[in-house]
Design an enzyme around this catalytic site. Structure first.
Site, short mmCIF file in Angstrom:
data_model
loop_
_atom_site.label_atom_id
_atom_site.label_comp_id
_atom_site.label_asym_id
_atom_site.label_seq_id
_atom_site.Cartn_x
_atom_site.Cartn_y
_atom_site.Cartn_z
N GLY A 162 0.44 -1.28 0.12
CA GLY A 162 0.32 -0.05 -0.12
C GLY A 162 0.55 0.18 0.23
N ARG A 163 0.57 2.38 0.40
CA ARG A 163 1.51 3.84 0.41
C ARG A 163 2.30 3.32 1.20
NH1 ARG A 163 -4.89 6.21 1.20
NH2 ARG A 163 -4.98 4.72 2.61
N ILE A 164 2.33 3.18 2.22
CA ILE A 164 3.43 2.77 3.51
C ILE A 164 4.48 1.40 2.12
CG2 ILE A 164 4.64 2.44 5.50
CD1 ILE A 164 1.52 3.06 6.99
N ARG A 185 -2.25 -8.82 -3.16
CA ARG A 185 -3.26 -9.20 -3.47
C ARG A 185 -3.48 -8.15 -4.58
NH1 ARG A 185 -7.82 -8.66 0.97
NH2 ARG A 185 -7.18 -6.57 0.96
N ALA A 245 3.27 -3.89 10.58
CA ALA A 245 2.58 -3.36 10.51
C ALA A 245 1.57 -3.82 11.78
CB ALA A 245 1.83 -4.81 9.73
N ARG A 246 1.16 -4.28 12.71
CA ARG A 246 0.34 -5.21 13.65
C ARG A 246 1.22 -6.12 13.96
NH1 ARG A 246 -0.96 -0.66 13.53
NH2 ARG A 246 -2.52 0.23 13.67
N GLU A 275 0.71 -6.98 22.62
CA GLU A 275 1.44 -5.34 23.29
C GLU A 275 0.38 -4.62 23.86
OE1 GLU A 275 2.24 -3.95 19.21
OE2 GLU A 275 1.33 -1.91 20.25
N HIS A 293 6.35 0.50 19.44
CA HIS A 293 5.12 0.63 18.85
C HIS A 293 4.92 2.82 17.78
CE1 HIS A 293 0.67 -0.23 17.61
NE2 HIS A 293 1.09 0.77 16.27
N ILE A 294 5.73 2.43 17.90
CA ILE A 294 6.29 4.06 17.23
C ILE A 294 6.69 4.79 16.06
CG2 ILE A 294 7.10 4.93 19.75
CD1 ILE A 294 10.27 4.37 19.08
C1 GLV Z 1 -0.05 3.22 13.99
O1 GLV Z 1 0.17 1.59 14.44
C2 GLV Z 1 -1.11 3.49 12.74
O2 GLV Z 1 -2.37 2.35 12.74
O3 GLV Z 1 -1.39 4.30 12.30
#
Ligand code: GLV
Length: 337
Positions: A162-164, A185, A245-246, A275, A293-294
């Site tokens: 995606g964008r990131i 995908r 990501a997550r 987390e 998560h920064i």
């Molecule tokens: C941070 O984790 C976000 O999804 O912006």
């Protein structure tokens, strides 16, 4: 403002602490309740606070699901201060006419910078080196102290383009002369692929050929443990894995085992399953860089995210210059009716 006008103002809940100037913006339009102690409310506490309110200003730690929506039938808008929205059941919101928004775009470049910092840190053993120095173990220069892996000229793999993902690919291709592979995908259009020098490959090829694999896929039931023992087994022993990501996209227990047994060289993780708890197996290892998560946490970007979430809430509840047209809706079908 007359007491009558005052009485008509919608009520909103800001579910975690946020920049005071953003709360002040919300107060221009709404009756605002805040969470000044920044408590991690239980679902029941969150429901009790939200009951009777029309808007929720949420953070990734606030879970909005069907049970909460049923307990808060007056809720009209949930505006998340994050691009990820796996904390919100969007389908349940849509079914109840609750608009959901997130904060895309404003964090893309900042998050890509951080992802690249993690790739470099894992490959070049940055935090390990700092611990070595601070621990007093650096007694003399030596030719083989903390030999790492090159990033320039290596193969960058991106899962989720995606964008990131594209912003990370740009850094790799243009800044570090990397060959870029991705798995997603959908395929990027040919012009974007050629501008990024990126090739779409199968997930298996991505795992087998990446020197530095970066995960940027949204978390969902489909991407739960997208990287587990079987996937790690396909990676090169010299590869690194970075997750911005997550938590849950990676099976952290399987990753800890692979790192411990040096089946991959190193990892860098900004997000974790469960987390802020971190798998004890990861905490025990030197060859993993761990951050809390920064990835989007530059001051300018977090302020932009906070203001975008506020813009969304103000517009979603029919206030301000964009009344009825929140900038970044996730269920825009609710706006068409
Ligand atoms: C941070 O984790 C976000 O999804 O912006």
């Amino acid at each position: 403002m007359s007491p009558e006008q005052q009485a008509k103002r919608p009520a909103v809940l800001v579910c975690r602490r946020v920049f005071p100037e953003v709360v002040e913006r919300l107060r221009e339009h709404f009756e605002v309740e805040t969470n000044d102690e920044d408590a991690d409310w239980s679902p029941a506490q969150l429901a009790a606070r939200l009951r009777g309110k029309q808007g929720a200003y949420t953070m990734p730690t606030n879970r909005i699901d069907a049970a909460l929506l049923d307990a808060c039938p007056e809720l009209r808008a949930v505006c998340n201060m994050a691009v990820g929205f796996n904390n919100i059941d969007v389908a349940a919101c849509t079914a109840r006419g609750v608009l959901v928004t997130n904060t895309p775009d404003v964090l893309t470049e900042t998050t890509a910078d951080f992802a690249f910092a993690l790739v470099l840190a894992a490959a070049r053993r940055l935090t390990e080196g700092e611990h070595y120095l601070r621990g007093g173990r650096w007694t003399s220069w030596s030719f083989d102290t903390l030999l790492g892996l090159d990033v320039h000229g290596a193969t960058l793999g991106i899962l989720g383009m995606g964008r990131i993902g594209q912003a990370i690919a740009r850094r790799g291709a243009l800044g570090f002369g990397m060959r870029v592979l991705y798995h997603n995908r959908s395929r990027l259009d040919a012009a974007t692929e050629s501008a990024l020098g990126a090739s779409r490959v199968s997930k298996e090829q991505l795992l087998r050929e990446s020197d530095h694999l970066v995960l940027v896929v949204p978390y969902s039931a489909e991407t739960h443990h997208a990287i587990g023992a079987a996937e790690l087994a396909l990676m090169k022993p010299s590869a690194t894995l970075t997750n911005v990501a997550r938590g849950g996209v990676v099976d952290d227990a399987a990753l800890a085992a692979a790192l411990r047994e040096r089946r991959i060289a190193a990892a860098a993780l900004d997000v974790f399953e469960g987390e802020p708890a971190v798998h004890p197996g990861l905490l025990a290892l030197d060859n993993v860089v761990l951050t809390p998560h920064i990835a989007s946490a530059s001051l300018r970007t977090r302020l932009a995210m906070a203001n975008l979430a506020a813009d969304n809430l103000i517009a979603a509840l029919g206030r301000g210059p964009q009344a009825g047209r929140p900038p970044t809706p996730l269920n825009p079908e609710l706006l068409r009716g």
